[in-house]
Design a protein around this motif. Structure first.
Motif, PDB file in Angstrom:
ATOM      1  N   ALA A  16       1.185  23.285  -1.686  1.00  0.00           N
ATOM      2  CA  ALA A  16       1.451  24.008  -2.931  1.00  0.00           C
ATOM      3  C   ALA A  16       2.410  25.161  -2.689  1.00  0.00           C
ATOM      4  O   ALA A  16       2.009  26.253  -2.328  1.00  0.00           O
ATOM      5  N   GLY A  17       3.671  24.883  -2.888  1.00  0.00           N
ATOM      6  CA  GLY A  17       4.684  25.919  -2.870  1.00  0.00           C
ATOM      7  C   GLY A  17       5.027  26.328  -4.291  1.00  0.00           C
ATOM      8  O   GLY A  17       4.491  25.778  -5.261  1.00  0.00           O
ATOM      9  N   ARG A  18       5.939  27.260  -4.431  1.00  0.00           N
ATOM     10  CA  ARG A  18       6.316  27.750  -5.760  1.00  0.00           C
ATOM     11  C   ARG A  18       6.795  26.609  -6.660  1.00  0.00           C
ATOM     12  O   ARG A  18       6.338  26.461  -7.795  1.00  0.00           O
ATOM     13  N   ARG A  19       7.694  25.754  -6.153  1.00  0.00           N
ATOM     14  CA  ARG A  19       8.227  24.665  -6.989  1.00  0.00           C
ATOM     15  C   ARG A  19       7.151  23.642  -7.341  1.00  0.00           C
ATOM     16  O   ARG A  19       7.100  23.141  -8.461  1.00  0.00           O
ATOM     17  N   GLY A  20       6.290  23.302  -6.374  1.00  0.00           N
ATOM     18  CA  GLY A  20       5.206  22.362  -6.646  1.00  0.00           C
ATOM     19  C   GLY A  20       4.214  22.903  -7.658  1.00  0.00           C
ATOM     20  O   GLY A  20       3.732  22.176  -8.533  1.00  0.00           O
ATOM     21  N   ILE A  21       3.910  24.189  -7.538  1.00  0.00           N
ATOM     22  CA  ILE A  21       2.990  24.815  -8.504  1.00  0.00           C
ATOM     23  C   ILE A  21       3.616  24.820  -9.894  1.00  0.00           C
ATOM     24  O   ILE A  21       2.952  24.527 -10.886  1.00  0.00           O
ATOM     25  N   GLU A  22       4.909  25.140  -9.976  1.00  0.00           N
ATOM     26  CA  GLU A  22       5.592  25.102 -11.271  1.00  0.00           C
ATOM     27  C   GLU A  22       5.551  23.704 -11.883  1.00  0.00           C
ATOM     28  O   GLU A  22       5.471  23.547 -13.096  1.00  0.00           O
ATOM     29  N   LYS A  23       5.590  22.675 -11.028  1.00  0.00           N
ATOM     30  CA  LYS A  23       5.550  21.286 -11.506  1.00  0.00           C
ATOM     31  C   LYS A  23       4.119  20.765 -11.661  1.00  0.00           C
ATOM     32  O   LYS A  23       3.913  19.597 -11.947  1.00  0.00           O
ATOM     33  N   LYS A  24       3.137  21.640 -11.434  1.00  0.00           N
ATOM     34  CA  LYS A  24       1.722  21.339 -11.649  1.00  0.00           C
ATOM     35  C   LYS A  24       1.157  20.279 -10.702  1.00  0.00           C
ATOM     36  O   LYS A  24       0.343  19.445 -11.095  1.00  0.00           O
ATOM     37  N   ILE A  25       1.582  20.327  -9.423  1.00  0.00           N
ATOM     38  CA  ILE A  25       1.092  19.370  -8.439  1.00  0.00           C
ATOM     39  C   ILE A  25      -0.426  19.366  -8.347  1.00  0.00           C
ATOM     40  O   ILE A  25      -1.048  18.307  -8.329  1.00  0.00           O
ATOM     41  N   LEU A  26      -1.038  20.519  -8.298  1.00  0.00           N
ATOM     42  CA  LEU A  26      -2.488  20.586  -8.132  1.00  0.00           C
ATOM     43  C   LEU A  26      -3.205  19.967  -9.339  1.00  0.00           C
ATOM     44  O   LEU A  26      -4.132  19.159  -9.181  1.00  0.00           O
ATOM     45  N   SER A  27      -2.775  20.308 -10.535  1.00  0.00           N
ATOM     46  CA  SER A  27      -3.383  19.743 -11.745  1.00  0.00           C
ATOM     47  C   SER A  27      -3.226  18.232 -11.782  1.00  0.00           C
ATOM     48  O   SER A  27      -4.143  17.507 -12.181  1.00  0.00           O
ATOM     49  N   LYS A  28      -2.074  17.740 -11.366  1.00  0.00           N
ATOM     50  CA  LYS A  28      -1.818  16.295 -11.396  1.00  0.00           C
ATOM     51  C   LYS A  28      -2.710  15.547 -10.405  1.00  0.00           C
ATOM     52  O   LYS A  28      -3.238  14.473 -10.722  1.00  0.00           O
ATOM     53  N   VAL A  29      -2.884  16.104  -9.214  1.00  0.00           N
ATOM     54  CA  VAL A  29      -3.765  15.467  -8.229  1.00  0.00           C
ATOM     55  C   VAL A  29      -5.200  15.462  -8.747  1.00  0.00           C
ATOM     56  O   VAL A  29      -5.880  14.426  -8.705  1.00  0.00           O
ATOM     57  N   LEU A  30      -5.660  16.594  -9.249  1.00  0.00           N
ATOM     58  CA  LEU A  30      -7.027  16.678  -9.768  1.00  0.00           C
ATOM     59  C   LEU A  30      -7.240  15.742 -10.963  1.00  0.00           C
ATOM     60  O   LEU A  30      -8.295  15.105 -11.078  1.00  0.00           O
ATOM     61  N   GLU A  31      -6.261  15.640 -11.828  1.00  0.00           N
ATOM     62  CA  GLU A  31      -6.365  14.747 -12.985  1.00  0.00           C
ATOM     63  C   GLU A  31      -6.502  13.292 -12.528  1.00  0.00           C
ATOM     64  O   GLU A  31      -7.327  12.541 -13.044  1.00  0.00           O
ATOM     65  N   GLN A  32      -5.695  12.886 -11.540  1.00  0.00           N
ATOM     66  CA  GLN A  32      -5.767  11.521 -11.037  1.00  0.00           C
ATOM     67  C   GLN A  32      -7.111  11.219 -10.389  1.00  0.00           C
ATOM     68  O   GLN A  32      -7.724  10.187 -10.652  1.00  0.00           O
ATOM     69  N   ILE A  33      -7.595  12.133  -9.553  1.00  0.00           N
ATOM     70  CA  ILE A  33      -8.889  11.930  -8.914  1.00  0.00           C
ATOM     71  C   ILE A  33      -9.994  11.894  -9.969  1.00  0.00           C
ATOM     72  O   ILE A  33     -10.916  11.082  -9.895  1.00  0.00           O
ATOM     73  N   SER A  34      -9.899  12.754 -10.965  1.00  0.00           N
ATOM     74  CA  SER A  34     -10.886  12.770 -12.040  1.00  0.00           C
ATOM     75  C   SER A  34     -10.915  11.428 -12.770  1.00  0.00           C
ATOM     76  O   SER A  34     -11.983  10.889 -13.084  1.00  0.00           O
ATOM     77  N   LYS A  35      -9.749  10.853 -13.044  1.00  0.00           N
ATOM     78  CA  LYS A  35      -9.670   9.539 -13.694  1.00  0.00           C
ATOM     79  C   LYS A  35     -10.350   8.485 -12.820  1.00  0.00           C
ATOM     80  O   LYS A  35     -11.082   7.637 -13.322  1.00  0.00           O
ATOM     81  N   LEU A  36     -10.079   8.521 -11.527  1.00  0.00           N
ATOM     82  CA  LEU A  36     -10.637   7.523 -10.620  1.00  0.00           C
ATOM     83  C   LEU A  36     -12.147   7.626 -10.491  1.00  0.00           C
ATOM     84  O   LEU A  36     -12.841   6.624 -10.363  1.00  0.00           O
TER      85      LEU A  36
END
Length: 159
Positions: free
Chosen positions: A136-156
């Motif tokens: 999680a760097g500045r650009r990844g956080i701006e692109k919501k990397i953490l939310s996207k990973v959590l959303e995918q795991i939540s779906k699974l």
């Protein structure tokens, strides 16, 4: 620092790579840095684990194997981190592919997930039965990397 812990203990071994590994119901998390050096790299003088910094790929492969030996995890998945929002589920079939992503997750037992950082945040998550490692760097956080990973795991996990 290199930590391995479970619910009952925390043992300090050494000191960024972060590794998460799920072994039955115990999750081990380890941290180490170049202070854990092994004199293998003439450029980096130690335990370089990154393929993108100009070190000999053979040295990097050997260093990654040494980390596996130290941590008693025979399979550790690494990422070619891009400061983006891509992520991938890691399995026993693709663990050694070094994907160009900033997040990896798995439900495989005895498979470690690694994230390399300098000035970014290593985020290690457990969302049973999954574990995840996110760069999680500045650009990844701006692109919501953490939310996207959590959303995918939540779906699974909800299906």
């Amino acid at each position: 620092m290199f930590f391995s812990f479970n619910a009952k203990s925390c043992t300090k071994f050494a000191s960024g790579i972060s590794i998460a590994s799920s072994i039955s119901t115990i999750i081990n998390i380890s941290f180490l840095d170049l202070n854990n050096s092994l004199p293998d790299s003439p450029i980096f003088g130690g335990l370089n684990l990154a393929l993108h910094v100009g070190d000999d790929p053979i040295n990097v492969k050997e260093n990654r194997e040494k980390v596996g030996t130290i941590s008693a995890i025979s399979k550790i998945a690494f990422m070619e981190q891009t400061h983006g929002d891509k992520f991938l589920e890691i399995t026993n079939e693709n663990w050694n592919k070094n994907p160009e992503v900033d997040g990896i997750f798995t439900k495989e037992k005895n498979l470690g997930l690694a994230v390399l950082v300098a000035d970014c945040m290593p985020i290690l998550l457990e969302f049973e039965p999954y574990i995840a490692a996110v760069h999680a760097g500045r650009r990844g956080i701006e692109k919501k990397i953490l939310s996207k990973v959590l959303e995918q795991i939540s779906k699974l996990t909800s299906s």
